[in-house]
Design a protein around this motif. Sequence first.
Motif, PDB file in Angstrom:
ATOM      1  N   GLN A 162      42.792  25.240  42.471  1.00 48.40           N
ATOM      2  CA  GLN A 162      42.480  26.460  42.522  1.00 48.40           C
ATOM      3  C   GLN A 162      43.285  27.302  43.701  1.00 48.40           C
ATOM      4  OE1 GLN A 162      38.432  26.371  42.813  1.00 48.40           O
ATOM      5  NE2 GLN A 162      38.191  26.632  40.579  1.00 48.40           N
ATOM      6  N   SER A 163      43.440  26.467  44.825  1.00 49.31           N
ATOM      7  CA  SER A 163      44.358  27.162  45.939  1.00 49.31           C
ATOM      8  C   SER A 163      45.771  27.274  45.591  1.00 49.31           C
ATOM      9  CB  SER A 163      44.285  26.161  47.079  1.00 49.31           C
ATOM     10  OG  SER A 163      44.891  26.707  48.209  1.00 49.31           O
ATOM     11  N   VAL A 164      46.087  26.420  44.602  1.00 53.19           N
ATOM     12  CA  VAL A 164      47.663  26.608  44.257  1.00 53.19           C
ATOM     13  C   VAL A 164      47.845  27.562  43.233  1.00 53.19           C
ATOM     14  CG1 VAL A 164      49.525  25.242  42.969  1.00 53.19           C
ATOM     15  CG2 VAL A 164      48.231  23.948  44.851  1.00 53.19           C
ATOM     16  N   LEU A 165      47.044  27.648  42.303  1.00 49.95           N
ATOM     17  CA  LEU A 165      47.111  28.621  41.267  1.00 49.95           C
ATOM     18  C   LEU A 165      46.911  30.325  41.821  1.00 49.95           C
ATOM     19  CD1 LEU A 165      45.308  26.660  38.295  1.00 49.95           C
ATOM     20  CD2 LEU A 165      47.543  27.090  38.625  1.00 49.95           C
ATOM     21  N   ILE A 179      54.947  25.349  48.161  1.00 51.60           N
ATOM     22  CA  ILE A 179      53.831  25.517  47.423  1.00 51.60           C
ATOM     23  C   ILE A 179      52.632  24.755  48.158  1.00 51.60           C
ATOM     24  CG2 ILE A 179      52.438  24.979  45.423  1.00 51.60           C
ATOM     25  CD1 ILE A 179      54.818  25.553  43.702  1.00 51.60           C
ATOM     26  N   ALA A 180      53.231  23.421  48.563  1.00 46.60           N
ATOM     27  CA  ALA A 180      52.038  22.601  49.382  1.00 46.60           C
ATOM     28  C   ALA A 180      52.050  23.140  50.848  1.00 46.60           C
ATOM     29  CB  ALA A 180      52.711  21.131  49.360  1.00 46.60           C
ATOM     30  N   SER A 181      53.002  23.854  51.335  1.00 47.24           N
ATOM     31  CA  SER A 181      52.999  24.159  52.625  1.00 47.24           C
ATOM     32  C   SER A 181      51.987  25.558  52.846  1.00 47.24           C
ATOM     33  CB  SER A 181      54.201  24.484  53.348  1.00 47.24           C
ATOM     34  OG  SER A 181      54.015  25.093  54.576  1.00 47.24           O
ATOM     35  N   ALA A 182      52.255  26.337  51.815  1.00 49.15           N
ATOM     36  CA  ALA A 182      51.544  27.601  51.934  1.00 49.15           C
ATOM     37  C   ALA A 182      50.057  27.459  51.238  1.00 49.15           C
ATOM     38  CB  ALA A 182      52.215  28.597  50.890  1.00 49.15           C
TER      39      ALA A 182
END
Length: 754
Positions: A162-165, A179-182
């Motif tokens: 959910q955090s990624v989307l 993406i992984a960092s943010a």
Amino acid sequence: MAVAPPPPHAHDPDMPSPAAQARRVPVLLPMPFAGAFDYKAPADMRLRAGDIVSVPLGNRRQTGVVWDSQSALPPDLAQPAPNKTVADNRLRAVAERLDLPPLNAELRHFVDWVAAYTLSPPGMVLAMTLRLHMKGSAPAPATGWMVQSPAPTTLRMTPARQSVLALMADGTTRTTTDIASAAGVSAGVVKGLADAGALRPVLLEPARPFAQPDPLHHPPTLEGAQEDAAAALRQSVREKKFSVTLLEGVTGSGKTEIYLEAIAACLEQGQQALVLLPEIALSAQWMERFTRRFGVRPAVWHSEIGQKARRQTWLGAADGSVTVVVGARSALFLPFCNPGLIIVDEEHESLFKQEEGVIYNARDMAVVRGRLAGFPVVVVSATPSLETLANAQAGRYQRLVLPTRHGGASLPQTHLLDMRDAPPERGMFLSPKLVKDIAATLGREEQAMLFLNRRGYAPLTLCRTCGHRMECPHCTAWLVEHRNRQVLSCHYCDHTEPMPPVCPSCKTEHSLTAIGPGIERITEEARQLFPDARILVMSSDTLGGPAATAEAVAKIARREVDLIIGTQIVAKGWHFPHLTLVGIVDADLGLGGADLRAGERTIQLLHQVAGRAGRASAPGRVVLQSYTPEHPVMQALLSGDFDQFMEQEAEQRRPGFWPPYGRLAALIISADTPQAADEAAARFGRTAPYGEGIQVLGPAPAPLALLRGRHRRRLLLRTWRNIAVQPILHRWLGLVQLDRHMRVEVDIDPVSFL
């Protein structure tokens, strides 16, 4: 150097060459062959001149360039072509066309021109643009991710997903790492979303490693002669046609700021600019000036940058994403797609001459490249070479002169110190008068500099008992003592040996003594005389590269240094605003020997060193220690009349048609033994050309008769200016067959006579 302008190039780079249409293609390899090799183009491979390809050579693959089947060189430069044709059925096929930008027609023509002028194999010239940094293909574009809409109905959600989307909902394409960092998740979460179909891959535009300089970022305020010179350079750039301009100005007159305005005009037209510096690794202040003017750093090209940076710069020059390159002489062979300007700073410097491999002068070849491609070239110096001055006087070059320093600063006062009247104390090398001047300068909390163009502790070590001199076993040269490292070193080869405890000849202990001063010895003396002074040594032995040099310059600017002691590095255009005294330890150094340019080089070097003093509000002084104050060079430095000295030099060279009023080419024959070298040189002497306006001097032992274990002999071809030396040399070299262990090296327009 003056050669008739060449005709237009034989092929349109956007059209298949005749060779490509016939399926037989010439491929030039970056190797010392006499010319291109013919290969067969596969039926499914459409090749054009300039394409970079991989071809079989023996049992391995070699990168090369599809070359032109016809020469566009003028007749006096055309080299005899090998008369060998391979039958069609014996041709080997091109293996692959590499995914790299092709070499355009202008650069191919330039490679051919340089090879023909210098009598070098064209593949060796090509190697300077192709060999080291062109391994493999262009980097593939990176992959980024975007949200797949609609999302898969079977997608299993987790807080991490959910955090990624939520992050990706803004529609921005991002890489896995970004993406992984943010989102604060692992790369595995991103991969899981992609595997589940919630993210779709998108090819990203390749990142541009070079920021674009802004010509409007911080324009300078120029007045009077400065503005006039800048306006003239801007106009020459905007005309988009070949010209050469000499920008001459006293040290501190703002020449760099003025030619940066020419670069700004070039950028405004969407073209690329190249700045050649004699020692790019020592250009810390130049980079600061460029960044202040344009807001970003330029691309850099020299031997100390890494493979990745070299590759990025090469590709950026080829695709236009690199707009300004500052580099050493090899930057001249970068594949610029839209060149609009070349600047040659400190054009008088002999470092622009490459003395090994392909022997060429980057200053002269920069003029050739500008002429072939039709863009302006600017050569810059406070002490122009006699060749450049002669071209300006003949009207071949425009000349812009800046007679005064920028910002109201005055030129330093020069004083000659006759060492016969004011000798140093026994065992010392600084006159008491110079020592007194340094002490007074330091007492005023100003900075002083001592200059000696000699590395190491002492240039000669000999035995007090038997007179034995420590010499290099591989070169006709004395070994230089480097006391800091406790070694003796040859400055012409890599030979180094520890300081022996006894004389190698008579075996007497502690009999070896240092003769003459090097910079280490002057530093030792200065520490004794000025124990409280903060001393900084600037030489190639103490400065390991650009970073160390930048830090040294910063320390001087921050006034963390009282006394600078340096070799020729300190003459390279530095701006030290608090430096008010320059002492030249041995002003006579360099005036001896039979070097044609000894006087010219000495006055250029000492004038440049003297120009470091008094560049701000405080007045400067220059003190020259000399045992021959009556020498014309010393008198010219005292009067400050550089032009008059160069006119006298010209008058001495003109009657004997010495350069720039005639042409020179040196043949250096080398062999494993002195007898073989003498024999080979004698063959060339017996077949030497003759005729009106043609003279051959020699053969004779070279001043360095033994270099890196090879015995050397020299012959010098001298002709009138209107006689091309290349056809003469082709015929001459064809008359002599050398054994395998013998070599002949050709130096067109020699600068060094070692």
